[in-house]
Design a protein around this motif. Structure first.
Motif, PDB file in Angstrom:
ATOM      1  N   LEU A 268       0.831  -1.202   0.000  1.00 61.11           N
ATOM      2  CA  LEU A 268       0.000   0.000   0.000  1.00 61.11           C
ATOM      3  C   LEU A 268       0.865   1.252   0.000  1.00 61.11           C
ATOM      4  O   LEU A 268       0.589   2.212  -0.725  1.00 61.11           O
ATOM      5  CB  LEU A 268      -0.928  -0.003   1.214  1.00 61.11           C
ATOM      6  CG  LEU A 268      -1.832   1.222   1.365  1.00 61.11           C
ATOM      7  CD1 LEU A 268      -2.802   1.322   0.198  1.00 61.11           C
ATOM      8  CD2 LEU A 268      -2.586   1.170   2.687  1.00 61.11           C
ATOM      9  N   ARG A 269       1.930   1.235   0.797  1.00 54.82           N
ATOM     10  CA  ARG A 269       2.814   2.407   0.853  1.00 54.82           C
ATOM     11  C   ARG A 269       3.524   2.626  -0.482  1.00 54.82           C
ATOM     12  O   ARG A 269       3.914   3.754  -0.803  1.00 54.82           O
ATOM     13  CB  ARG A 269       3.843   2.235   1.975  1.00 54.82           C
ATOM     14  CG  ARG A 269       3.237   2.305   3.374  1.00 54.82           C
ATOM     15  CD  ARG A 269       4.305   2.515   4.435  1.00 54.82           C
ATOM     16  NE  ARG A 269       5.194   1.369   4.562  1.00 54.82           N
ATOM     17  CZ  ARG A 269       4.962   0.331   5.360  1.00 54.82           C
ATOM     18  NH1 ARG A 269       3.851   0.298   6.097  1.00 54.82           N
ATOM     19  NH2 ARG A 269       5.823  -0.665   5.436  1.00 54.82           N
ATOM     20  N   ASN A 270       3.669   1.553  -1.252  1.00 52.88           N
ATOM     21  CA  ASN A 270       4.352   1.652  -2.541  1.00 52.88           C
ATOM     22  C   ASN A 270       3.387   1.815  -3.715  1.00 52.88           C
ATOM     23  O   ASN A 270       3.793   1.723  -4.875  1.00 52.88           O
ATOM     24  CB  ASN A 270       5.210   0.403  -2.777  1.00 52.88           C
ATOM     25  CG  ASN A 270       6.375   0.322  -1.817  1.00 52.88           C
ATOM     26  OD1 ASN A 270       6.896   1.343  -1.382  1.00 52.88           O
ATOM     27  ND2 ASN A 270       6.777  -0.890  -1.470  1.00 52.88           N
ATOM     28  N   SER A 271       2.103   2.009  -3.411  1.00 55.12           N
ATOM     29  CA  SER A 271       1.129   2.122  -4.504  1.00 55.12           C
ATOM     30  C   SER A 271       0.147   3.242  -4.215  1.00 55.12           C
ATOM     31  O   SER A 271       0.531   4.315  -3.758  1.00 55.12           O
ATOM     32  CB  SER A 271       0.393   0.792  -4.708  1.00 55.12           C
ATOM     33  OG  SER A 271      -0.380   0.459  -3.565  1.00 55.12           O
ATOM     34  N   SER A 272      -1.124   2.978  -4.466  1.00 48.94           N
ATOM     35  CA  SER A 272      -2.143   4.012  -4.301  1.00 48.94           C
ATOM     36  C   SER A 272      -2.574   4.124  -2.849  1.00 48.94           C
ATOM     37  O   SER A 272      -2.244   3.292  -2.020  1.00 48.94           O
ATOM     38  CB  SER A 272      -3.356   3.678  -5.177  1.00 48.94           C
ATOM     39  OG  SER A 272      -3.919   2.448  -4.774  1.00 48.94           O
ATOM     40  N   ARG A 273      -3.317   5.167  -2.567  1.00 47.73           N
ATOM     41  CA  ARG A 273      -3.835   5.361  -1.220  1.00 47.73           C
ATOM     42  C   ARG A 273      -4.978   4.401  -0.935  1.00 47.73           C
ATOM     43  O   ARG A 273      -5.549   3.801  -1.843  1.00 47.73           O
ATOM     44  CB  ARG A 273      -4.319   6.805  -1.065  1.00 47.73           C
ATOM     45  CG  ARG A 273      -5.588   7.108  -1.863  1.00 47.73           C
ATOM     46  CD  ARG A 273      -5.820   8.591  -2.017  1.00 47.73           C
ATOM     47  NE  ARG A 273      -4.984   9.128  -3.082  1.00 47.73           N
ATOM     48  CZ  ARG A 273      -4.883  10.425  -3.354  1.00 47.73           C
ATOM     49  NH1 ARG A 273      -5.532  11.306  -2.628  1.00 47.73           N
ATOM     50  NH2 ARG A 273      -4.123  10.842  -4.335  1.00 47.73           N
ATOM     51  N   LEU A 274      -5.326   4.280   0.320  1.00 47.85           N
ATOM     52  CA  LEU A 274      -6.438   3.433   0.731  1.00 47.85           C
ATOM     53  C   LEU A 274      -7.726   4.249   0.686  1.00 47.85           C
ATOM     54  O   LEU A 274      -7.789   5.360   1.212  1.00 47.85           O
ATOM     55  CB  LEU A 274      -6.191   2.914   2.146  1.00 47.85           C
ATOM     56  CG  LEU A 274      -7.051   1.738   2.619  1.00 47.85           C
ATOM     57  CD1 LEU A 274      -6.701   0.489   1.826  1.00 47.85           C
ATOM     58  CD2 LEU A 274      -6.825   1.500   4.108  1.00 47.85           C
ATOM     59  N   VAL A 275      -8.739   3.701   0.047  1.00 44.11           N
ATOM     60  CA  VAL A 275     -10.039   4.366  -0.044  1.00 44.11           C
ATOM     61  C   VAL A 275     -11.055   3.537   0.728  1.00 44.11           C
ATOM     62  O   VAL A 275     -11.184   2.336   0.496  1.00 44.11           O
ATOM     63  CB  VAL A 275     -10.490   4.519  -1.512  1.00 44.11           C
ATOM     64  CG1 VAL A 275     -11.895   5.096  -1.581  1.00 44.11           C
ATOM     65  CG2 VAL A 275      -9.515   5.405  -2.270  1.00 44.11           C
ATOM     66  N   GLU A 276     -11.758   4.178   1.658  1.00 39.43           N
ATOM     67  CA  GLU A 276     -12.732   3.451   2.469  1.00 39.43           C
ATOM     68  C   GLU A 276     -14.096   3.381   1.801  1.00 39.43           C
ATOM     69  O   GLU A 276     -14.837   2.411   1.980  1.00 39.43           O
ATOM     70  CB  GLU A 276     -12.856   4.103   3.847  1.00 39.43           C
ATOM     71  CG  GLU A 276     -11.577   4.006   4.670  1.00 39.43           C
ATOM     72  CD  GLU A 276     -11.778   4.448   6.100  1.00 39.43           C
ATOM     73  OE1 GLU A 276     -12.920   4.827   6.453  1.00 39.43           O
ATOM     74  OE2 GLU A 276     -10.801   4.410   6.866  1.00 39.43           O
ATOM     75  N   LYS A 277     -14.429   4.415   1.030  1.00 36.54           N
ATOM     76  CA  LYS A 277     -15.742   4.455   0.389  1.00 36.54           C
ATOM     77  C   LYS A 277     -15.656   5.336  -0.843  1.00 36.54           C
ATOM     78  O   LYS A 277     -15.083   6.424  -0.799  1.00 36.54           O
ATOM     79  CB  LYS A 277     -16.791   4.998   1.362  1.00 36.54           C
ATOM     80  CG  LYS A 277     -18.216   4.972   0.836  1.00 36.54           C
ATOM     81  CD  LYS A 277     -19.189   5.490   1.894  1.00 36.54           C
ATOM     82  CE  LYS A 277     -20.620   5.454   1.385  1.00 36.54           C
ATOM     83  NZ  LYS A 277     -21.577   5.996   2.383  1.00 36.54           N
ATOM     84  N   GLY A 278     -16.211   4.870  -1.949  1.00 34.08           N
ATOM     85  CA  GLY A 278     -16.180   5.666  -3.170  1.00 34.08           C
ATOM     86  C   GLY A 278     -16.756   4.904  -4.345  1.00 34.08           C
ATOM     87  O   GLY A 278     -17.119   3.731  -4.241  1.00 34.08           O
ATOM     88  N   VAL A 279     -16.838   5.593  -5.469  1.00 26.51           N
ATOM     89  CA  VAL A 279     -17.290   4.988  -6.722  1.00 26.51           C
ATOM     90  C   VAL A 279     -16.061   4.793  -7.597  1.00 26.51           C
ATOM     91  O   VAL A 279     -15.333   5.743  -7.874  1.00 26.51           O
ATOM     92  CB  VAL A 279     -18.317   5.883  -7.441  1.00 26.51           C
ATOM     93  CG1 VAL A 279     -18.737   5.249  -8.766  1.00 26.51           C
ATOM     94  CG2 VAL A 279     -19.528   6.122  -6.547  1.00 26.51           C
ATOM     95  N   ILE A 280     -15.809   3.570  -8.005  1.00 31.42           N
ATOM     96  CA  ILE A 280     -14.622   3.258  -8.792  1.00 31.42           C
ATOM     97  C   ILE A 280     -15.042   2.853 -10.197  1.00 31.42           C
ATOM     98  O   ILE A 280     -16.048   2.168 -10.381  1.00 31.42           O
ATOM     99  CB  ILE A 280     -13.792   2.135  -8.120  1.00 31.42           C
ATOM    100  CG1 ILE A 280     -12.506   1.861  -8.908  1.00 31.42           C
ATOM    101  CG2 ILE A 280     -14.610   0.873  -7.926  1.00 31.42           C
ATOM    102  CD1 ILE A 280     -11.532   0.930  -8.179  1.00 31.42           C
ATOM    103  N   PHE A 281     -14.283   3.314 -11.196  1.00 30.30           N
ATOM    104  CA  PHE A 281     -14.575   2.887 -12.564  1.00 30.30           C
ATOM    105  C   PHE A 281     -13.272   2.725 -13.333  1.00 30.30           C
ATOM    106  O   PHE A 281     -12.247   3.334 -13.015  1.00 30.30           O
ATOM    107  CB  PHE A 281     -15.519   3.872 -13.269  1.00 30.30           C
ATOM    108  CG  PHE A 281     -14.920   5.209 -13.588  1.00 30.30           C
ATOM    109  CD1 PHE A 281     -14.380   5.466 -14.836  1.00 30.30           C
ATOM    110  CD2 PHE A 281     -14.907   6.219 -12.637  1.00 30.30           C
ATOM    111  CE1 PHE A 281     -13.834   6.702 -15.134  1.00 30.30           C
ATOM    112  CE2 PHE A 281     -14.365   7.461 -12.926  1.00 30.30           C
ATOM    113  CZ  PHE A 281     -13.821   7.703 -14.183  1.00 30.30           C
ATOM    114  N   SER A 282     -13.310   1.856 -14.340  1.00 26.59           N
ATOM    115  CA  SER A 282     -12.116   1.587 -15.143  1.00 26.59           C
ATOM    116  C   SER A 282     -11.905   2.723 -16.131  1.00 26.59           C
ATOM    117  O   SER A 282     -12.831   3.139 -16.825  1.00 26.59           O
ATOM    118  CB  SER A 282     -12.249   0.253 -15.877  1.00 26.59           C
ATOM    119  OG  SER A 282     -13.392   0.236 -16.706  1.00 26.59           O
ATOM    120  N   CYS A 283     -10.662   3.225 -16.187  1.00 26.90           N
ATOM    121  CA  CYS A 283     -10.357   4.381 -17.026  1.00 26.90           C
ATOM    122  C   CYS A 283      -9.461   4.027 -18.206  1.00 26.90           C
ATOM    123  O   CYS A 283      -9.133   4.881 -19.016  1.00 26.90           O
ATOM    124  CB  CYS A 283      -9.704   5.478 -16.191  1.00 26.90           C
ATOM    125  SG  CYS A 283      -8.143   4.978 -15.427  1.00 26.90           S
TER     126      CYS A 283
END
Length: 377
Positions: A70-85
């Protein structure tokens, strides 16, 4: 905004707002392949995890990372809408528990109703795909996402819409799942019926090389294969396209020699071109090709594949297999019985698949009509 603009989802009723005016858009990143980054407890989301969700909550994930990952990648998200870009663009899901994600996804974090935003982005799939660009693969930029606009009614209306769509979509999803199960059972019944017909009488098992020879097809360049043409081209995974020449003038049974589906069986009708990734079965005796097609499929030749980056099987391996070989007259009866039964099953499968597709189309249309206010709820 123009009514034909792809940078927003139009609504004749609700105000339209760009995503950056009410949400933060977060980008993801993948940690290195270092083993210390992987195999932890943190869900790591990628576009395939979102396939088929259409805005629903994410309940399963293929990969997980460690705290170091996690420290070497993206942040942690607890709640949200995710979509493929990036290819494929437009898969949408909802994060409801702490998760990380890769660069193939973007996450919308907002104080608006996440269910409503997810449905609005699901309705925007075609627009988002049209906004994507790139030479290596399609990708939608952060700027394009931030400036993409969706209908944004009051929070109370968002919740009412989301509640309605949750109920309606669940009913449709349940019906689709029932049809999927029915289709699966029909396919299983087909396989069991064919296997039973092939084995119902006692006949001697003979080495396959005693009834047929096996040769490989010929090489062909990708440039020689077109979407349309006079002669079909078969490779290791079936039909590849069409070309201007053929190397087989009569009907043959083909066995996939290389590829993810090596060992699969195809009944090719001549004239056609068999590539070097296909094995060509040439009977030494009088054989009903329909019977042979099903008999070879029943052998499950894919089990002979060698585990490697490019799975494959050889002609010699297939030739050594033993196959139950009835007289030609019996082959004819078995083939006719199988064809009659499979025709009935395939008609039911086609009818069920058509109904399934109509339900999914209805689901898509319903989501768009409701989030844009064209249908009042």
């Amino acid at each position: 905004m123009k009514s034909d603009d792809i940078s927003f989802l139009d609504s004749p009723v609700f105000p339209v707002a760009k995503l950056h005016t009410f949400a933060n858009i977060l980008n993801g990143k993948t940690p290195s392949s270092d083993d210390r980054n992987w195999g932890g407890d943190i869900p790591f989301l990628t576009p395939p995890d979102l396939n088929g969700l259409d805005g629903k909550e994410i309940t399963s994930v293929d990969r997980r990372i460690t705290d170091l990952g996690l420290r070497n990648s993206s942040r942690l998200v607890e709640k949200g809408v995710i979509f493929s870009c990036r290819a494929p663009v437009g898969y949408v899901g909802r994060i409801t528990s702490p998760s990380a994600f890769n660069q193939g996804c973007k996450v919308v974090v907002t104080n608006q109703d996440h269910r409503y935003v997810a449905y609005a982005l699901t309705a925007s799939k075609t627009n988002l795909q049209a906004l994507a660009n790139g030479t290596t693969f399609s990708e939608i930029s952060t700027t394009a996402v931030e400036n993409y606009a969706i209908p944004l009614p009051t929070l109370a209306t968002q919740r009412r819409i989301a509640d309605y769509l949750d109920r309606e979509a669940t009913e449709i999803d349940t019906a689709v799942a029932d049809l999927d199960h029915y289709i699966k059972l029909l396919n299983q019944r087909c396989r069991h019926f064919v296997s039973k017909e092939l084995r119902k009488d006692e006949f001697p098992a003979v080495p396959f090389f005693t009834i047929a020879s096996i040769t490989s097809g010929d090489g062909i360049t990708q440039e020689s294969i077109e979407d349309f043409g006079p002669y079909p081209v078969y490779g290791g995974n079936g039909l590849r396209g069409y070309t201007d020449s053929f190397n087989q003038s009569v009907d043959r049974i083909l066995i996939g020699r290389q590829g993810a589906l090596c060992g699969n069986i195809h009944h090719a009708h001549g004239p056609f071109f068999a590539s070097e990734h296909a094995l060509i079965v040439q009977p030494r005796r009088s054989i009903n090709l329909v019977w042979l097609e099903h008999a070879l499929r029943d052998l499950n030749l894919g089990r002979l594949s060698q585990a490697s980056a490019q799975p494959g099987i050889g002609a010699s391996e297939v030739s050594r297999q033993r196959i139950t070989f009835p007289p030609r007259e019996t082959q004819n009866v078995i083939a006719e019985t199988i064809c009659d039964e499979l025709a009935k099953a395939h008609a039911l499968i086609a009818e069920s698949t058509k109904l399934r597709d109509l339900l999914l189309k209805r689901r898509s249309v319903l989501i768009t009509e409701v989030v844009t206010g064209r249908k009042q709820v």
